[in-house]
Design a protein around this motif. Structure first.
Motif, PDB file in Angstrom:
ATOM      1  N   GLU A  62      50.253  51.109  38.612  1.00  0.00           N
ATOM      2  CA  GLU A  62      50.364  50.468  37.299  1.00  0.00           C
ATOM      3  C   GLU A  62      49.277  49.403  37.107  1.00  0.00           C
ATOM      4  O   GLU A  62      48.776  49.206  36.013  1.00  0.00           O
ATOM      5  CB  GLU A  62      51.756  49.833  37.168  1.00  0.00           C
ATOM      6  N   PHE A  63      48.881  48.757  38.204  1.00  0.00           N
ATOM      7  CA  PHE A  63      47.890  47.683  38.136  1.00  0.00           C
ATOM      8  C   PHE A  63      46.486  48.132  38.581  1.00  0.00           C
ATOM      9  O   PHE A  63      45.591  47.312  38.705  1.00  0.00           O
ATOM     10  CB  PHE A  63      48.349  46.492  38.989  1.00  0.00           C
ATOM     11  N   GLY A  64      46.318  49.430  38.827  1.00  0.00           N
ATOM     12  CA  GLY A  64      45.012  49.931  39.264  1.00  0.00           C
ATOM     13  C   GLY A  64      44.703  49.589  40.705  1.00  0.00           C
ATOM     14  O   GLY A  64      43.539  49.506  41.094  1.00  0.00           O
ATOM     15  N   LEU A  65      45.746  49.407  41.518  1.00  0.00           N
ATOM     16  CA  LEU A  65      45.561  48.941  42.884  1.00  0.00           C
ATOM     17  C   LEU A  65      46.041  49.925  43.950  1.00  0.00           C
ATOM     18  O   LEU A  65      46.288  49.534  45.092  1.00  0.00           O
ATOM     19  CB  LEU A  65      46.279  47.590  43.076  1.00  0.00           C
ATOM     20  N   SER A  66      46.158  51.193  43.597  1.00  0.00           N
ATOM     21  CA  SER A  66      46.481  52.185  44.626  1.00  0.00           C
ATOM     22  C   SER A  66      45.214  52.431  45.439  1.00  0.00           C
ATOM     23  O   SER A  66      44.096  52.129  44.995  1.00  0.00           O
ATOM     24  CB  SER A  66      46.959  53.493  43.997  1.00  0.00           C
ATOM     25  N   LYS A  77      32.779  46.121  42.738  1.00  0.00           N
ATOM     26  CA  LYS A  77      34.128  45.822  42.256  1.00  0.00           C
ATOM     27  C   LYS A  77      35.149  46.063  43.370  1.00  0.00           C
ATOM     28  O   LYS A  77      36.112  45.311  43.526  1.00  0.00           O
ATOM     29  CB  LYS A  77      34.449  46.666  41.017  1.00  0.00           C
ATOM     30  N   ARG A  78      34.947  47.116  44.153  1.00  0.00           N
ATOM     31  CA  ARG A  78      35.842  47.409  45.280  1.00  0.00           C
ATOM     32  C   ARG A  78      35.859  46.241  46.266  1.00  0.00           C
ATOM     33  O   ARG A  78      36.921  45.826  46.737  1.00  0.00           O
ATOM     34  CB  ARG A  78      35.403  48.688  45.993  1.00  0.00           C
ATOM     35  N   GLU A  79      34.691  45.684  46.531  1.00  0.00           N
ATOM     36  CA  GLU A  79      34.601  44.539  47.438  1.00  0.00           C
ATOM     37  C   GLU A  79      35.333  43.327  46.853  1.00  0.00           C
ATOM     38  O   GLU A  79      36.028  42.614  47.571  1.00  0.00           O
ATOM     39  CB  GLU A  79      33.133  44.194  47.704  1.00  0.00           C
ATOM     40  N   GLN A  80      35.195  43.108  45.546  1.00  0.00           N
ATOM     41  CA  GLN A  80      35.905  42.003  44.894  1.00  0.00           C
ATOM     42  C   GLN A  80      37.425  42.167  45.043  1.00  0.00           C
ATOM     43  O   GLN A  80      38.130  41.208  45.330  1.00  0.00           O
ATOM     44  CB  GLN A  80      35.569  41.946  43.393  1.00  0.00           C
ATOM     45  N   VAL A  81      37.901  43.396  44.844  1.00  0.00           N
ATOM     46  CA  VAL A  81      39.327  43.667  44.960  1.00  0.00           C
ATOM     47  C   VAL A  81      39.790  43.436  46.394  1.00  0.00           C
ATOM     48  O   VAL A  81      40.816  42.794  46.640  1.00  0.00           O
ATOM     49  CB  VAL A  81      39.670  45.095  44.485  1.00  0.00           C
ATOM     50  N   GLN A  82      39.021  43.924  47.363  1.00  0.00           N
ATOM     51  CA  GLN A  82      39.406  43.756  48.765  1.00  0.00           C
ATOM     52  C   GLN A  82      39.424  42.284  49.174  1.00  0.00           C
ATOM     53  O   GLN A  82      40.315  41.852  49.917  1.00  0.00           O
ATOM     54  CB  GLN A  82      38.488  44.578  49.669  1.00  0.00           C
ATOM     55  N   LYS A  83      38.486  41.501  48.659  1.00  0.00           N
ATOM     56  CA  LYS A  83      38.498  40.058  48.932  1.00  0.00           C
ATOM     57  C   LYS A  83      39.723  39.409  48.308  1.00  0.00           C
ATOM     58  O   LYS A  83      40.366  38.562  48.925  1.00  0.00           O
ATOM     59  CB  LYS A  83      37.225  39.396  48.399  1.00  0.00           C
ATOM     60  N   ALA A  84      40.035  39.794  47.093  1.00  0.00           N
ATOM     61  CA  ALA A  84      41.209  39.234  46.409  1.00  0.00           C
ATOM     62  C   ALA A  84      42.491  39.601  47.152  1.00  0.00           C
ATOM     63  O   ALA A  84      43.385  38.765  47.314  1.00  0.00           O
ATOM     64  CB  ALA A  84      41.264  39.722  44.961  1.00  0.00           C
ATOM     65  N   ARG A 151      47.872  38.440  40.865  1.00  0.00           N
ATOM     66  CA  ARG A 151      46.847  37.540  41.429  1.00  0.00           C
ATOM     67  C   ARG A 151      45.584  38.312  41.808  1.00  0.00           C
ATOM     68  O   ARG A 151      44.475  37.854  41.554  1.00  0.00           O
ATOM     69  CB  ARG A 151      47.402  36.790  42.647  1.00  0.00           C
ATOM     70  N   VAL A 152      45.749  39.506  42.381  1.00  0.00           N
ATOM     71  CA  VAL A 152      44.580  40.315  42.747  1.00  0.00           C
ATOM     72  C   VAL A 152      43.822  40.747  41.496  1.00  0.00           C
ATOM     73  O   VAL A 152      42.591  40.624  41.436  1.00  0.00           O
ATOM     74  CB  VAL A 152      44.993  41.539  43.602  1.00  0.00           C
ATOM     75  N   ALA A 156      40.066  39.356  40.939  1.00  0.00           N
ATOM     76  CA  ALA A 156      38.987  40.352  40.975  1.00  0.00           C
ATOM     77  C   ALA A 156      38.503  40.710  39.582  1.00  0.00           C
ATOM     78  O   ALA A 156      37.576  41.505  39.440  1.00  0.00           O
ATOM     79  CB  ALA A 156      39.462  41.609  41.703  1.00  0.00           C
ATOM     80  N   GLN A 157      39.136  40.149  38.552  1.00  0.00           N
ATOM     81  CA  GLN A 157      38.809  40.472  37.169  1.00  0.00           C
ATOM     82  C   GLN A 157      38.787  41.985  36.970  1.00  0.00           C
ATOM     83  O   GLN A 157      37.857  42.555  36.409  1.00  0.00           O
ATOM     84  CB  GLN A 157      37.482  39.833  36.765  1.00  0.00           C
ATOM     85  N   LEU A 158      39.851  42.597  37.457  1.00  0.00           N
ATOM     86  CA  LEU A 158      39.987  44.049  37.418  1.00  0.00           C
ATOM     87  C   LEU A 158      40.546  44.489  36.078  1.00  0.00           C
ATOM     88  O   LEU A 158      41.479  43.889  35.548  1.00  0.00           O
ATOM     89  CB  LEU A 158      40.926  44.503  38.544  1.00  0.00           C
TER      90      LEU A 158
END
Length: 171
Positions: A62-66, A77-84, A151-152, A156-158
């Protein structure tokens, strides 16, 4: 601590995703409550683990985080998400959800689950208490995961994916 909906305030897409995820969470929590009433040792733990192992990936999606959605992001962007994800400290975002991960997550509410096991053997009132604890436990874990996802996404501004079509949503 603010609720997931309060955290999403000001972002209509994020708030809508929270409402959809909460709807899924409520349905699963009702099933957990029903399983808590049955006086079979360990049944409610197994049901809780099964419910969470299906619910968490649905919330992530639902949040684009699978894991699949994160793999499709561009490398930056993947790196930003992983850091978050690392900053938030979640072990349930962007991962294949296994029984071990679910058990690790439920350890935070272990006392509630133990109380639920004992309470269900007290006639009537105990079963009601066990059902209430079962519902509250799953809601607590789900709400915590929702806050982590928010928060992620925010850090990550996802950009959120479009809502899943009703035929795709599994109940």
């Amino acid at each position: 601590m603010p609720t997931s909906l309060q955290m999403a305030a000001g972002d209509p897409e994020l708030a809508a995703a929270v409402r959809r995820a909460r709807k899924l969470l409520h349905r699963r929590a009702v099933v957990a409550a029903a399983a808590s009433v049955v006086p079979v040792p360990g049944l409610d733990w197994a049901v809780d683990a099964a419910l969470l192992s299906r619910l968490i990936p649905q919330i992530n999606t639902e949040f684009g985080l699978s894991a699949e959605q994160i793999d499709q992001l561009d490398p930056k962007k993947r790196e930003q998400v992983q850091k978050a994800v690392g900053l938030v400290g979640s072990v349930l975002i962007g991962k294949l959800i296994t029984r071990e991960l679910v058990i690790r997550a439920t350890q935070t509410v272990g006392l509630r689950l133990s109380t639920k096991q004992v309470a269900k053997y007290v006639p009537l009132a105990g079963q009601a208490i066990a059902a209430t604890i079962g519902y509250a436990t799953l809601r607590y874990l789900g709400e915590q995961h929702l806050r982590d996802c928010i928060r992620v996404v925010q850090q990550a501004q996802l950009r959120l994916p479009p809502p899943m079509a009703p035929s795709v949503v599994r109940h």
